[in-house]
Design an enzyme around this catalytic site. Structure first.
Site, PDB file in Angstrom:
ATOM      1  N   TRP A 150       1.412  -1.134   0.057  1.00 15.05           N
ATOM      2  CA  TRP A 150       0.087   0.124  -0.334  1.00 15.05           C
ATOM      3  C   TRP A 150       0.686   1.265   0.366  1.00 15.05           C
ATOM      4  O   TRP A 150       0.286   2.229  -0.470  1.00 15.05           O
ATOM      5  CB  TRP A 150      -0.816   0.087   1.205  1.00 15.05           C
ATOM      6  CG  TRP A 150      -0.179   0.106   2.688  1.00 15.05           C
ATOM      7  CD1 TRP A 150      -0.836  -1.416   3.075  1.00 15.05           C
ATOM      8  CD2 TRP A 150       0.250   0.456   2.936  1.00 15.05           C
ATOM      9  NE1 TRP A 150      -0.413  -1.711   4.288  1.00 15.05           N
ATOM     10  CE2 TRP A 150       1.069  -0.814   4.960  1.00 15.05           C
ATOM     11  CE3 TRP A 150       1.208   1.969   3.386  1.00 15.05           C
ATOM     12  CZ2 TRP A 150       1.696  -0.431   5.386  1.00 15.05           C
ATOM     13  CZ3 TRP A 150       2.497   1.890   4.675  1.00 15.05           C
ATOM     14  CH2 TRP A 150       2.348   1.145   5.373  1.00 15.05           C
ATOM     15  N   ASN A 151       2.144   1.148  -0.189  1.00  8.00           N
ATOM     16  CA  ASN A 151       2.925   2.161   0.518  1.00  8.00           C
ATOM     17  C   ASN A 151       2.567   3.505  -0.828  1.00  8.00           C
ATOM     18  O   ASN A 151       2.853   4.702  -0.701  1.00  8.00           O
ATOM     19  CB  ASN A 151       3.992   2.044   1.296  1.00  8.00           C
ATOM     20  CG  ASN A 151       5.068   1.524   0.657  1.00  8.00           C
ATOM     21  OD1 ASN A 151       4.667   0.564  -0.515  1.00  8.00           O
ATOM     22  ND2 ASN A 151       6.374   1.354   0.700  1.00  8.00           N
ATOM     23  N   LYS A 174      -2.315  -8.098  -7.946  1.00  8.41           N
ATOM     24  CA  LYS A 174      -2.973  -7.518  -7.656  1.00  8.41           C
ATOM     25  C   LYS A 174      -3.036  -6.629  -6.433  1.00  8.41           C
ATOM     26  O   LYS A 174      -1.682  -6.989  -5.086  1.00  8.41           O
ATOM     27  CB  LYS A 174      -3.012  -9.200  -6.509  1.00  8.41           C
ATOM     28  CG  LYS A 174      -3.282  -9.148  -4.704  1.00  8.41           C
ATOM     29  CD  LYS A 174      -5.029  -8.574  -4.001  1.00  8.41           C
ATOM     30  CE  LYS A 174      -5.083  -9.075  -3.002  1.00  8.41           C
ATOM     31  NZ  LYS A 174      -4.092  -7.712  -2.664  1.00  8.41           N
ATOM     32  N   GLY A 226       6.299  -6.682  -0.058  1.00  3.42           N
ATOM     33  CA  GLY A 226       6.053  -6.541   1.331  1.00  3.42           C
ATOM     34  C   GLY A 226       6.183  -7.281   2.763  1.00  3.42           C
ATOM     35  O   GLY A 226       7.652  -6.786   2.062  1.00  3.42           O
ATOM     36  N   GLU A 248      10.498  -8.921  -2.287  1.00  2.00           N
ATOM     37  CA  GLU A 248      10.843  -7.419  -1.933  1.00  2.00           C
ATOM     38  C   GLU A 248      10.258  -6.847  -0.880  1.00  2.00           C
ATOM     39  O   GLU A 248       8.905  -6.902  -0.639  1.00  2.00           O
ATOM     40  CB  GLU A 248      10.680  -6.361  -2.945  1.00  2.00           C
ATOM     41  CG  GLU A 248      11.714  -5.017  -2.385  1.00  2.00           C
ATOM     42  CD  GLU A 248      10.997  -4.054  -1.701  1.00  2.00           C
ATOM     43  OE1 GLU A 248      11.804  -4.446  -0.704  1.00  2.00           O
ATOM     44  OE2 GLU A 248      10.325  -2.844  -2.203  1.00  2.00           O
ATOM     45  N   LEU A 249      11.401  -7.080   0.447  1.00  2.00           N
ATOM     46  CA  LEU A 249      10.070  -7.490   1.974  1.00  2.00           C
ATOM     47  C   LEU A 249      10.865  -6.335   2.391  1.00  2.00           C
ATOM     48  O   LEU A 249      10.789  -6.988   4.066  1.00  2.00           O
ATOM     49  CB  LEU A 249      10.949  -8.889   2.520  1.00  2.00           C
ATOM     50  CG  LEU A 249      10.649 -10.191   1.174  1.00  2.00           C
ATOM     51  CD1 LEU A 249      10.969 -11.124   1.993  1.00  2.00           C
ATOM     52  CD2 LEU A 249       8.941  -9.905   1.442  1.00  2.00           C
ATOM     53  N   CYS A 282       9.914   0.523   2.384  1.00  2.40           N
ATOM     54  CA  CYS A 282      11.316  -0.067   3.110  1.00  2.40           C
ATOM     55  C   CYS A 282      12.669   0.427   2.519  1.00  2.40           C
ATOM     56  O   CYS A 282      14.017   0.170   3.446  1.00  2.40           O
ATOM     57  CB  CYS A 282      11.260  -1.235   1.670  1.00  2.40           C
ATOM     58  SG  CYS A 282      11.092  -0.580  -0.445  1.00  2.40           S
ATOM     59  N   GLU A 383      11.262  -3.760  11.560  1.00  3.72           N
ATOM     60  CA  GLU A 383      11.313  -2.818  10.478  1.00  3.72           C
ATOM     61  C   GLU A 383       9.806  -2.236  11.108  1.00  3.72           C
ATOM     62  O   GLU A 383       9.015  -2.466  11.932  1.00  3.72           O
ATOM     63  CB  GLU A 383      10.823  -3.206   9.220  1.00  3.72           C
ATOM     64  CG  GLU A 383      10.410  -2.374   8.570  1.00  3.72           C
ATOM     65  CD  GLU A 383      10.328  -2.415   6.873  1.00  3.72           C
ATOM     66  OE1 GLU A 383       9.182  -4.112   7.134  1.00  3.72           O
ATOM     67  OE2 GLU A 383      10.496  -2.495   6.316  1.00  3.72           O
TER      68      GLU A 383
END
Ligand code: NDP
Length: 491
Positions: A150-151, A174, A226, A248-249, A282, A383
């Site tokens: 969402w960012n 999605k 996410g 990508e976490l 992130c 985080e």
């Protein structure tokens, strides 16, 4: 006015088969500005089948024709940039000065990968065998799923969608249930640009919709941006079907300031690292490592500047920091601040919910700085995804490297020093996918981006970004005319 969005499957706009919607809430005033459909597993199944029907035609389309469509979409994104930026700001509270830039950047990514469409070459490889040609060719996977957060919904989508399409894949996106509107608007523009039905589709809904997509056997590759928890679930879903995944976490990135830095630039870089995007990024430089010679000055300077940050309506150009993007995130950030206080970190700025004129209905968090943090405190170890900075002192280079790498994450890092030899040593020593030297939060379509360690694997952008969406095929062509021994493999 509330916009009723639909899902986009096989070139058609329609409601989800469950008849359920999710409200899209503006985090600035908590008004509902749109309704988002919930796509069921049946809807997802339809999208996957439509993509599989479209895939052969899209993969065999001439590269110039694929590029022309990508360029047309870039033009449309640019023409609609103001509207898209305003919508994204309304959806997730990110300040308009950043969402505006992101829309221009999104158009550049489409153009960059349009130019790659006819530059994916293979190889003719010399072999130790006479009269045999060895060819290496690259082919698209087929149908790929892009699950985004969402960012920065459009920027994250455009890290993968243009490259995947240019490579000849069909894409099913999605977006997060918390910010789906701009991804649906991109689909409208893709339709207007003339992409064939099934080549780009969008299904919306919560985690169950994403889970239905990633578990579907008709998906050939998955990209996900996410949290590490959901990343693990998606990697497991990919493994169950033996499908590759690109993850990508996020991170807990060290931004390292040495005594010999250009102090004013380093201070701005530290601010940009943590308060840009309200820290909901992130790549946030959430651990500021400062050498003892400039430590007190940096703590004081940052605390003073943090106290002046202009908060308010993110749709206004003068606003520097917007809201937490949604209520769960707001609660999460505040709980981290309380944990840091409990752990004995020294609060030097902010420290709670921001209140005042124009802030009362929004999920505003004060720009918050803790000094004298230990790297093992929760505030420095996990985080947060919010405007909360941990400042950690260090003595020498060796200690800085040790603290910087003492994290499960490895996405980004910053180094501030005017000594080129030190910068080179640090650049090599830090385990992260990107190192910024005397800069922070900088990106370009031409260079790869992605994580090491728990920050994920796979790369977006640059040449690596298009190779991510291609698989390699080797071809042997034997023109010798030999009658070979059928019972021994030919080497
Ligand atoms: P999540 O990791 O929970 O979700 C990201 C995306 O995955 C969303 O589209 C989500 O859908 C979808 N999803 C959730 N569960 C599944 C599943 N089982 N299978 C497939 N897809 C799924 O991130 P959040 O958006 O909830 O944010 C939570 C935390 O993640 C943040 O606090 C932050 O720490 C981190 N984060 C990291 C980002 C990064 O850039 N690396 C970006 C954003 C967040 P839905 O949300 O609709 O349920």
């Amino acid at each position: 006015m509330t916009t009723a969005y639909q899902i986009f499957i096989d070139g058609q706009w329609r409601d989800g088969s469950l008849g359920q919607t999710i409200p899209a809430t503006n985090p600035y005033d908590q008004s509902v500005h749109a309704q988002i459909q919930v796509a069921s597993a049946d809807d997802v199944n339809e999208a996957v089948h439509a993509a599989r029907r479209a895939a052969p035609g899209w993969a065999s389309k001439l590269p110039g024709a694929r590029a022309a469509l990508l360029n047309r979409l870039a033009d449309l994104i640019e023409a609609n940039a103001d509207r898209l930026a305003l919508l994204e700001t309304t959806d997730n509270g990110k300040v308009i000065r950043e969402t505006s830039n992101q829309m221009g950047y999104a158009a550049r990514l489409f153009r960059y990968y349009a130019s790659w469409a006819d530059k994916v070459t293979g190889d003719v490889v010399p072999l130790d065998v006479t009269d045999t040609a060895g060819l290496v060719v690259h082919e698209p996977f087929g149908v790929v799923a892009c699950i985004t957060a969402w960012n920065s919904p459009v920027a994250i989508l455009c890290n993968t969608m243009p490259a995947a399409l240019a490579a000849g894949n069909c894409v099913i996106a999605k977006p997060s249930e918390h910010a789906s509107a701009t991804t649906l608007e991109i689909a409208k523009l893709a339709e207007q640009a003339g992409f064939p039905a099934g080549v780009f589709q969008v299904v919306t809904g919560a985690g169950e919709t994403g889970a239905a997509l990633t578990a579907h056997r008709g998906i050939d590759k998955i990209s996900f941006t996410g949290s590490p928890g959901v990343g693990r679930a998606i990697a497991a879903a990919g493994a169950a079907n033996l499908k590759p995944v690109c993850l990508e976490l996020g991170g807990k990135s060290p931004n390292i300031v040495f005594d010999d830095c250009d102090f004013d630039r380093a201070l701005i870089g530290a601010l940009a690292g943590i308060f840009g995007a309200t820290g909901q990024t992130c790549i946030a430089g959430s651990r500021l490592l400062v050498q003892r010679g400039v430590y007190d000055r940096m703590v004081e300077g940052l605390a003073a500047r943090a106290g002046q940050i202009v908060m308010g309506d993110p749709r206004l150009r003068e606003t520097e920091m917007g809201t937490a993007a949604n209520e769960p995130q707001f609660a999460k950030i505040l709980s981290f601040i309380e944990a840091a206080k409990g752990d004995g970190a020294r609060l030097v700025a902010g420290g709670g919910r921001a209140e005042g004129p124009g802030l009362d209905k929004g999920f505003f968090v004060q720009p918050t700085i803790f000094a004298d943090v230990r790297n093992d405190m929760k505030v420095a170890a996990e985080e947060i995804f919010g405007p909360v900075l941990s400042i950690i002192p260090f003595g020498d280079e060796e200690e800085a490297i040790s603290i910087a790498n003492d994290t499960p994450y490895g996405l980004a890092s910053g180094v501030w020093s005017q000594d080129i030899n030190r910068c080179m040593r640090m650049m090599r020593a830090i385990k992260s996918g990107v190192v910024w030297v005397n800069t922070y939060r900088q990106a370009a379509p031409q260079v790869p981006f992605g994580g090491m360690k728990d920050s994920g694997y796979g790369r977006v952008r640059g040449q690596a970004g298009i190779l991510e969406w291609l698989q390699t095929k080797t071809v042997f062509i034997d023109y010798s005319g030999d009658r070979r021994d059928p019972f021994s493999m030919k080497f």
